[in-house]
Design a protein around this motif. Structure first.
Motif, PDB file in Angstrom:
ATOM      1  N   MET A 108       6.825   9.032  -6.996  1.00  0.00           N
ATOM      2  CA  MET A 108       8.118   8.560  -7.496  1.00  0.00           C
ATOM      3  C   MET A 108       8.196   8.678  -9.018  1.00  0.00           C
ATOM      4  N   LEU A 109       7.098   8.360  -9.702  1.00  0.00           N
ATOM      5  CA  LEU A 109       7.109   8.478 -11.156  1.00  0.00           C
ATOM      6  C   LEU A 109       7.250   9.929 -11.607  1.00  0.00           C
ATOM      7  N   SER A 110       6.535  10.827 -10.961  1.00  0.00           N
ATOM      8  CA  SER A 110       6.643  12.241 -11.346  1.00  0.00           C
ATOM      9  C   SER A 110       8.037  12.779 -11.033  1.00  0.00           C
ATOM     10  N   LEU A 111       8.583  12.385  -9.902  1.00  0.00           N
ATOM     11  CA  LEU A 111       9.948  12.804  -9.580  1.00  0.00           C
ATOM     12  C   LEU A 111      10.946  12.241 -10.578  1.00  0.00           C
ATOM     13  N   SER A 124      14.771  13.510 -14.119  1.00  0.00           N
ATOM     14  CA  SER A 124      15.618  12.508 -14.751  1.00  0.00           C
ATOM     15  C   SER A 124      16.866  13.114 -15.379  1.00  0.00           C
ATOM     16  N   ALA A 125      16.874  14.419 -15.599  1.00  0.00           N
ATOM     17  CA  ALA A 125      18.057  15.045 -16.180  1.00  0.00           C
ATOM     18  C   ALA A 125      19.214  15.053 -15.186  1.00  0.00           C
ATOM     19  N   SER A 126      18.914  15.069 -13.950  1.00  0.00           N
ATOM     20  CA  SER A 126      19.970  15.131 -12.938  1.00  0.00           C
ATOM     21  C   SER A 126      20.152  13.751 -12.299  1.00  0.00           C
ATOM     22  N   VAL A 171      15.738   9.385  -5.407  1.00  0.00           N
ATOM     23  CA  VAL A 171      14.528   8.569  -5.538  1.00  0.00           C
ATOM     24  C   VAL A 171      14.851   7.104  -5.261  1.00  0.00           C
ATOM     25  N   LEU A 172      15.941   6.625  -5.802  1.00  0.00           N
ATOM     26  CA  LEU A 172      16.344   5.239  -5.543  1.00  0.00           C
ATOM     27  C   LEU A 172      16.657   5.021  -4.070  1.00  0.00           C
ATOM     28  N   VAL A 178       0.832  -1.202   0.000  1.00  0.00           N
ATOM     29  CA  VAL A 178       0.000   0.000   0.000  1.00  0.00           C
ATOM     30  C   VAL A 178       0.869   1.255   0.000  1.00  0.00           C
ATOM     31  N   ALA A 179       1.960   1.248   0.792  1.00  0.00           N
ATOM     32  CA  ALA A 179       2.853   2.413   0.835  1.00  0.00           C
ATOM     33  C   ALA A 179       3.484   2.660  -0.535  1.00  0.00           C
ATOM     34  N   LEU A 180       3.953   1.606  -1.171  1.00  0.00           N
ATOM     35  CA  LEU A 180       4.544   1.774  -2.497  1.00  0.00           C
ATOM     36  C   LEU A 180       3.503   2.168  -3.531  1.00  0.00           C
ATOM     37  N   LEU A 181       2.295   1.666  -3.372  1.00  0.00           N
ATOM     38  CA  LEU A 181       1.220   2.044  -4.282  1.00  0.00           C
ATOM     39  C   LEU A 181       0.883   3.524  -4.133  1.00  0.00           C
ATOM     40  N   LEU A 182       0.883   4.006  -2.896  1.00  0.00           N
ATOM     41  CA  LEU A 182       0.605   5.426  -2.661  1.00  0.00           C
ATOM     42  C   LEU A 182       1.771   6.318  -3.091  1.00  0.00           C
ATOM     43  N   LEU A 183       2.992   5.821  -2.976  1.00  0.00           N
ATOM     44  CA  LEU A 183       4.169   6.604  -3.354  1.00  0.00           C
ATOM     45  C   LEU A 183       4.480   6.528  -4.845  1.00  0.00           C
ATOM     46  N   ARG A 184       3.843   5.611  -5.551  1.00  0.00           N
ATOM     47  CA  ARG A 184       4.153   5.406  -6.969  1.00  0.00           C
ATOM     48  C   ARG A 184       3.972   6.663  -7.819  1.00  0.00           C
ATOM     49  N   PRO A 185       2.861   7.384  -7.720  1.00  0.00           N
ATOM     50  CA  PRO A 185       2.733   8.593  -8.543  1.00  0.00           C
ATOM     51  C   PRO A 185       3.804   9.639  -8.215  1.00  0.00           C
TER      52      PRO A 185
END
Length: 107
Positions: free
Chosen positions: A61-64, A69-71, A78-79, A52-59
């Motif tokens: 993490m994806l937006s970040l 991604s350039a940096s 994020v990793l 559930v925590a990863l499901l809630l953090l997924r958006p």
């Protein structure tokens, strides 16, 4: 002639053994089964909480990941967050990781 009383013969017989191996094994089996059930339930709840925590953090993490991604440093951040969540999940699921005192206070 009188018949032998089976109850009297039972009470006059030798005393019961001090240790009943069968009874001890049955009790140990029930204790082990109960411990296994509790550990299994605990691991299932911890796994569900992590999911559930990863499901809630997924958006987030994806937006970040897409925005930053350039940096390379932000990707590492994020990793690092994902690794920290995975470590906490492992700690909750197994409870066998020896943590230093400062880390135990945080959890």
């Amino acid at each position: 002639m009188m018949k032998a009383d089976p109850l009297k013969a039972f009470f006059e017989a030798d005393a019961a053994p001090a240790v009943d191996a069968g009874f001890r094994m049955a009790v140990m089996e029930r204790v082990a089964r109960r411990r296994f059930q509790l550990e299994l339930a605990r691991a299932a709840v911890a796994g569900l909480a992590v999911f559930v925590a990863l499901l809630l953090l997924r958006p987030l993490m994806l937006s970040l990941l897409l925005l930053l991604s350039a940096s390379f440093q932000q990707v590492l951040l994020v990793l690092g967050v994902v690794a920290l969540v995975a470590f906490i999940a492992h700690k909750l699921a197994t409870d066998s990781v020896a943590l230093p005192g400062w880390a135990r206070r945080l959890l």
